[in-house]
Design a protein around this motif. Structure first.
Motif, mmCIF file in Angstrom:
data_model
loop_
_atom_site.group_PDB
_atom_site.id
_atom_site.type_symbol
_atom_site.label_atom_id
_atom_site.label_comp_id
_atom_site.label_asym_id
_atom_site.label_seq_id
_atom_site.Cartn_x
_atom_site.Cartn_y
_atom_site.Cartn_z
ATOM 1 N N VAL A 14 15.746 50.676 35.802
ATOM 2 C CA VAL A 14 17.247 50.580 35.354
ATOM 3 C C VAL A 14 18.120 50.567 36.667
ATOM 4 O O VAL A 14 19.177 49.640 36.808
ATOM 5 N N PHE A 15 17.753 51.430 37.469
ATOM 6 C CA PHE A 15 18.584 51.297 38.896
ATOM 7 C C PHE A 15 18.310 50.060 39.656
ATOM 8 O O PHE A 15 19.110 49.512 40.218
ATOM 9 N N LEU A 16 17.013 49.645 39.818
ATOM 10 C CA LEU A 16 16.759 48.401 40.271
ATOM 11 C C LEU A 16 17.820 47.121 39.784
ATOM 12 O O LEU A 16 18.423 46.373 40.527
ATOM 13 N N VAL A 17 17.613 46.994 38.503
ATOM 14 C CA VAL A 17 18.349 45.822 37.871
ATOM 15 C C VAL A 17 20.047 45.997 37.931
ATOM 16 O O VAL A 17 20.574 44.867 37.979
ATOM 17 N N GLY A 18 20.386 47.291 37.898
ATOM 18 C CA GLY A 18 21.603 47.674 38.212
ATOM 19 C C GLY A 18 22.322 47.444 39.598
ATOM 20 O O GLY A 18 23.205 46.733 39.599
ATOM 21 N N PHE A 19 21.294 47.455 40.555
ATOM 22 C CA PHE A 19 21.957 47.414 42.103
ATOM 23 C C PHE A 19 21.578 45.965 42.461
ATOM 24 O O PHE A 19 22.471 45.721 43.267
ATOM 25 N N VAL A 20 20.544 45.092 42.056
ATOM 26 C CA VAL A 20 20.395 44.018 42.673
ATOM 27 C C VAL A 20 21.248 42.980 42.023
ATOM 28 O O VAL A 20 21.071 42.763 40.742
ATOM 29 N N PRO A 21 22.056 41.952 42.491
ATOM 30 C CA PRO A 21 22.694 41.010 41.953
ATOM 31 C C PRO A 21 21.856 40.036 40.850
ATOM 32 O O PRO A 21 20.877 39.755 41.611
ATOM 33 N N LEU A 22 22.460 39.722 40.213
ATOM 34 C CA LEU A 22 22.029 38.451 39.079
ATOM 35 C C LEU A 22 20.627 38.811 38.412
ATOM 36 O O LEU A 22 20.245 38.114 37.836
ATOM 37 N N GLU A 98 43.121 45.635 38.150
ATOM 38 C CA GLU A 98 42.259 46.365 37.401
ATOM 39 C C GLU A 98 41.916 45.794 36.099
ATOM 40 O O GLU A 98 40.484 45.979 35.941
ATOM 41 N N PRO A 99 42.478 45.517 35.399
ATOM 42 C CA PRO A 99 41.953 44.860 33.888
ATOM 43 C C PRO A 99 41.130 43.994 34.025
ATOM 44 O O PRO A 99 40.236 43.571 33.418
ATOM 45 N N ILE A 100 41.450 42.877 35.098
ATOM 46 C CA ILE A 100 40.680 41.653 35.288
ATOM 47 C C ILE A 100 39.202 42.186 35.733
ATOM 48 O O ILE A 100 38.334 41.452 35.671
ATOM 49 N N LEU A 101 39.274 43.079 36.650
ATOM 50 C CA LEU A 101 37.956 43.619 37.221
ATOM 51 C C LEU A 101 37.155 43.828 36.299
ATOM 52 O O LEU A 101 35.870 43.836 36.001
ATOM 53 N N VAL A 102 37.730 44.880 35.269
ATOM 54 C CA VAL A 102 36.850 45.492 34.018
ATOM 55 C C VAL A 102 36.491 44.443 33.149
ATOM 56 O O VAL A 102 35.310 44.243 32.820
ATOM 57 N N ALA A 103 37.343 43.249 32.767
ATOM 58 C CA ALA A 103 36.858 42.333 31.904
ATOM 59 C C ALA A 103 36.047 41.528 32.485
ATOM 60 O O ALA A 103 35.079 40.781 31.689
ATOM 61 N N GLY A 104 36.102 41.175 33.859
ATOM 62 C CA GLY A 104 34.920 40.586 34.528
ATOM 63 C C GLY A 104 33.503 40.830 34.396
ATOM 64 O O GLY A 104 32.735 40.009 34.527
ATOM 65 N N ARG A 105 33.401 42.030 33.945
ATOM 66 C CA ARG A 105 31.775 42.609 33.688
ATOM 67 C C ARG A 105 31.182 41.886 32.659
ATOM 68 O O ARG A 105 30.025 41.594 32.697
ATOM 69 N N TRP A 106 31.966 41.281 31.686
ATOM 70 C CA TRP A 106 31.423 40.462 30.552
ATOM 71 C C TRP A 106 31.042 39.061 31.009
ATOM 72 O O TRP A 106 30.823 38.314 29.846
ATOM 73 N N MET A 107 31.514 38.358 31.863
ATOM 74 C CA MET A 107 31.313 37.336 32.341
ATOM 75 C C MET A 107 29.815 37.144 33.198
ATOM 76 O O MET A 107 29.687 37.914 34.125
ATOM 77 N N PRO A 108 29.191 35.977 33.272
ATOM 78 C CA PRO A 108 28.183 35.690 34.145
ATOM 79 C C PRO A 108 28.361 36.086 35.533
ATOM 80 O O PRO A 108 29.216 35.533 35.995
ATOM 81 N N ALA A 109 27.900 37.024 36.310
ATOM 82 C CA ALA A 109 28.051 37.566 37.562
ATOM 83 C C ALA A 109 29.292 37.789 37.951
ATOM 84 O O ALA A 109 29.734 37.964 39.136
ATOM 85 N N GLY A 110 30.042 38.179 37.040
ATOM 86 C CA GLY A 110 31.553 38.713 36.919
ATOM 87 C C GLY A 110 31.630 39.922 38.029
ATOM 88 O O GLY A 110 32.671 39.819 38.920
ATOM 89 N N GLY A 111 30.690 40.993 37.823
ATOM 90 C CA GLY A 111 30.995 42.165 38.679
ATOM 91 C C GLY A 111 30.691 41.741 40.143
ATOM 92 O O GLY A 111 31.365 42.226 41.063
ATOM 93 N N THR A 112 29.581 41.022 40.563
ATOM 94 C CA THR A 112 29.293 40.614 41.868
ATOM 95 C C THR A 112 30.583 39.706 42.417
ATOM 96 O O THR A 112 30.734 40.205 43.400
ATOM 97 N N ILE A 113 30.747 38.804 41.777
ATOM 98 C CA ILE A 113 31.905 37.815 42.111
ATOM 99 C C ILE A 113 33.363 38.699 42.392
ATOM 100 O O ILE A 113 33.853 38.622 43.641
#
Length: 202
Positions: A14-22, A98-113
């Motif tokens: 769980v830690f690995l997949v959460g930490f490594v992008p994509l 802030e709302p955009i950064l939160v919403a971006g979580r549900w998009m492909p690679a949104g958190g990393t981008i």
């Protein structure tokens, strides 16, 4: 493998997949939620581990953005879906961050981008960290509890629970997919131009 070792290995994954992008974080969290429903994993530790790893990944990616933001962003812009997500986040970050950064979580690679973009634009770290904590918490709870609920509904039938949970996740992802397709059409005549990036007001 003993039960404690099995739990440690699962939490390490769980830690690995959460930490490594994509890496495929969502299916792993859903699977762990299913196992938690059957009593094989502690649900609270799955959620906590996922949140901690995702927040740490955001902070690392934010630092990468501050150091080599433009080259990193240029790589995202070379791929079709990340380029759309990048343009969408960039266009709205200055006015509604802030709302955009939160919403971006549900998009492909949104958190990393979002993290790399915030770093490159020198977005205030305190505001970014707060948005990251909220977004990571909501997203990790969503994925893990989706698996947990599926496990409860399937009454310890793990393959069925996985199928149900992943099916629900696929259905819930449809709005994001439709949104990205619409954005692609709108941007077809206007390619992403990283040279237009401007600092975000703090």
């Amino acid at each position: 493998m003993s039960v404690p070792d099995s739990v440690a290995a699962a939490l390490g994954l769980v830690f690995l997949v959460g930490f490594v992008p994509l890496l495929p974080t969502e299916p792993v969290l859903i699977s762990c939620g299913v196992l938690a429903a059957s009593g094989k994993l502690p649900l609270q530790w799955v959620v906590i581990t996922a949140i901690v790893s995702c927040v740490l990944a955001d902070l690392v990616n934010y630092s990468i953005g501050r150091r080599i933001g433009q080259p990193a962003i240029a790589r995202f812009a070379q791929r079709r879906t990340p380029a759309v997500v990048l343009a969408w986040i960039k266009d709205r970050l200055a006015s509604n961050a802030e709302p955009i950064l939160v919403a971006g979580r549900w998009m492909p690679a949104g958190g990393t981008i979002g993290a790399v973009l915030c770093g490159s634009l020198r977005f205030p770290l305190r505001r970014f960290a707060a948005a990251s904590m909220i977004g990571c918490t909501l997203w990790c709870l969503y994925a893990t509890l989706l698996g947990y609920i599926g496990g409860q509904l399937a009454d310890d039938n793990i393959p069925l629970a996985l199928g149900v949970s992943l099916g629900i996740a696929a259905v819930l992802s449809l709005p994001a997919s439709m949104f990205l397709r619409l954005q692609r059409r709108q941007q077809a005549a206007a390619p992403v131009d990283d040279s237009e990036l401007e600092p975000v007001a703090g």
